[in-house]
Design an enzyme around this catalytic site. Structure first.
Site, PDB file in Angstrom:
ATOM      1  N   ARG A  42       0.815  -1.221   0.000  1.00 16.02           N
ATOM      2  CA  ARG A  42       0.000   0.000   0.000  1.00 16.02           C
ATOM      3  C   ARG A  42       0.845   1.267   0.000  1.00 16.02           C
ATOM      4  NH1 ARG A  42      -3.706   3.118   3.859  1.00 16.02           N
ATOM      5  NH2 ARG A  42      -5.548   3.602   2.607  1.00 16.02           N
ATOM      6  N   ILE A  68      -7.236   7.548  -1.330  1.00 10.07           N
ATOM      7  CA  ILE A  68      -7.093   6.098  -1.407  1.00 10.07           C
ATOM      8  C   ILE A  68      -8.003   5.548  -0.316  1.00 10.07           C
ATOM      9  CG2 ILE A  68      -5.038   6.192   0.073  1.00 10.07           C
ATOM     10  CD1 ILE A  68      -4.049   3.640  -1.230  1.00 10.07           C
ATOM     11  N   SER A  69      -8.867   4.619  -0.666  1.00  8.24           N
ATOM     12  CA  SER A  69      -9.907   4.162   0.261  1.00  8.24           C
ATOM     13  C   SER A  69      -9.333   3.476   1.491  1.00  8.24           C
ATOM     14  CB  SER A  69     -10.862   3.200  -0.449  1.00  8.24           C
ATOM     15  OG  SER A  69     -11.577   3.843  -1.462  1.00  8.24           O
ATOM     16  N   GLN A  70     -10.097   3.537   2.563  1.00  5.74           N
ATOM     17  CA  GLN A  70      -9.749   2.835   3.792  1.00  5.74           C
ATOM     18  C   GLN A  70      -9.613   1.343   3.494  1.00  5.74           C
ATOM     19  OE1 GLN A  70     -12.746   3.228   6.796  1.00  5.74           O
ATOM     20  NE2 GLN A  70     -11.625   2.058   8.331  1.00  5.74           N
ATOM     21  N   PRO A  71      -8.530   0.688   3.937  1.00  6.06           N
ATOM     22  CA  PRO A  71      -8.343  -0.738   3.656  1.00  6.06           C
ATOM     23  C   PRO A  71      -9.515  -1.611   4.079  1.00  6.06           C
ATOM     24  CG  PRO A  71      -6.297   0.197   4.433  1.00  6.06           C
ATOM     25  CD  PRO A  71      -7.342   1.278   4.581  1.00  6.06           C
TER      26      PRO A  71
END
Length: 219
Positions: A42, A68-71
């Site tokens: 990431r 960038i989206s939350q994992p």
């Protein structure tokens, strides 16, 4: 049950394996998805200044007003898609390319559409540099990618008040579409499932917070 989908965590993770372990503690129980999260670097998808916090379970800015989206949300989306090796999947809103990379790590054949030229160029270059096989196109993701359809799964990384008809049309039967539905103040990550006879049914998962789908006006 998925916990804390829209809450930022202060816990710091050092690598993908630690991040996957954290997501498992938060309710992600799909081994293939956890393995994919662990495998994708990431830190390579965030601005250099943010790399020290790349493995925290939180969304991070990537420029152009995007994130960038939350994992946790990426992992929950992938698990809800139920897509795997050899499945053709559409990723709407390439952004940094992270979600597309996780889908590729699951063995999916990934098509990804980004509407912002600068993000498109940087994501395409990044994925190529990392050797991650993703088809990336510049365009309006609300219209899907007709030439690649039908898709076994479609993941949308931007919020809209209604499901774009083109995406339902390009979804295979059976197939699953996962997207955030709602307005600027309240959104629910939602699964739209198309049955073999072409009928669709929707099921909400949990509250999320995404930027709006650029071509779809918010309520």
């Amino acid at each position: 049950m998925i916990a804390g989908a829209v809450r930022r965590t202060n816990d710091s993770c050092m690598d993908g394996a630690a991040l996957a372990a954290e997501l498992a503690r938060k309710g992600i129980d799909d081994p293939a998805v956890l393995s994919a999260i662990a495998a994708v670097p990431r830190h390579a998808f965030v601005p250099e200044a943010l790399r020290p916090v790349a493995y925290e379970d939180t969304a991070l800015p990537i420029g152009e007003g995007q994130t960038i989206s939350q994992p946790l949300v990426v992992a929950a989306t992938c698990a809800a898609l139920r897509a795997g090796k050899g499945d053709r999947v559409l990723d709407v809103g390439t952004g940094s390319g992270y979600a597309a990379a996780v889908l590729a790590a699951l063995g999916c054949e990934v098509y990804s559409v980004e509407i912002l030229p600068t993000l498109f160029e940087s994501a395409r270059a990044r994925l190529a540099r990392l050797g991650i096989p993703v088809h990336v196109a510049l365009g309006d993701g609300s219209f899907g990618w007709a030439a690649g359809a039908p898709f076994r799964g479609i993941a949308v990384a931007a919020a809209t008040s209604s499901v774009p008809p083109a995406l339902v049309e390009q979804l295979a039967a059976p197939g699953r579409l996962v997207l955030p539905l709602g307005d600027r103040l309240r959104q629910r990550l939602t699964v739209v499932e198309k049955s073999p006879d072409g009928r669709t049914a929707t099921r909400p998962l949990f509250d999320v917070l995404f930027v709006p789908l650029t071509s779809a006006p918010m309520a």
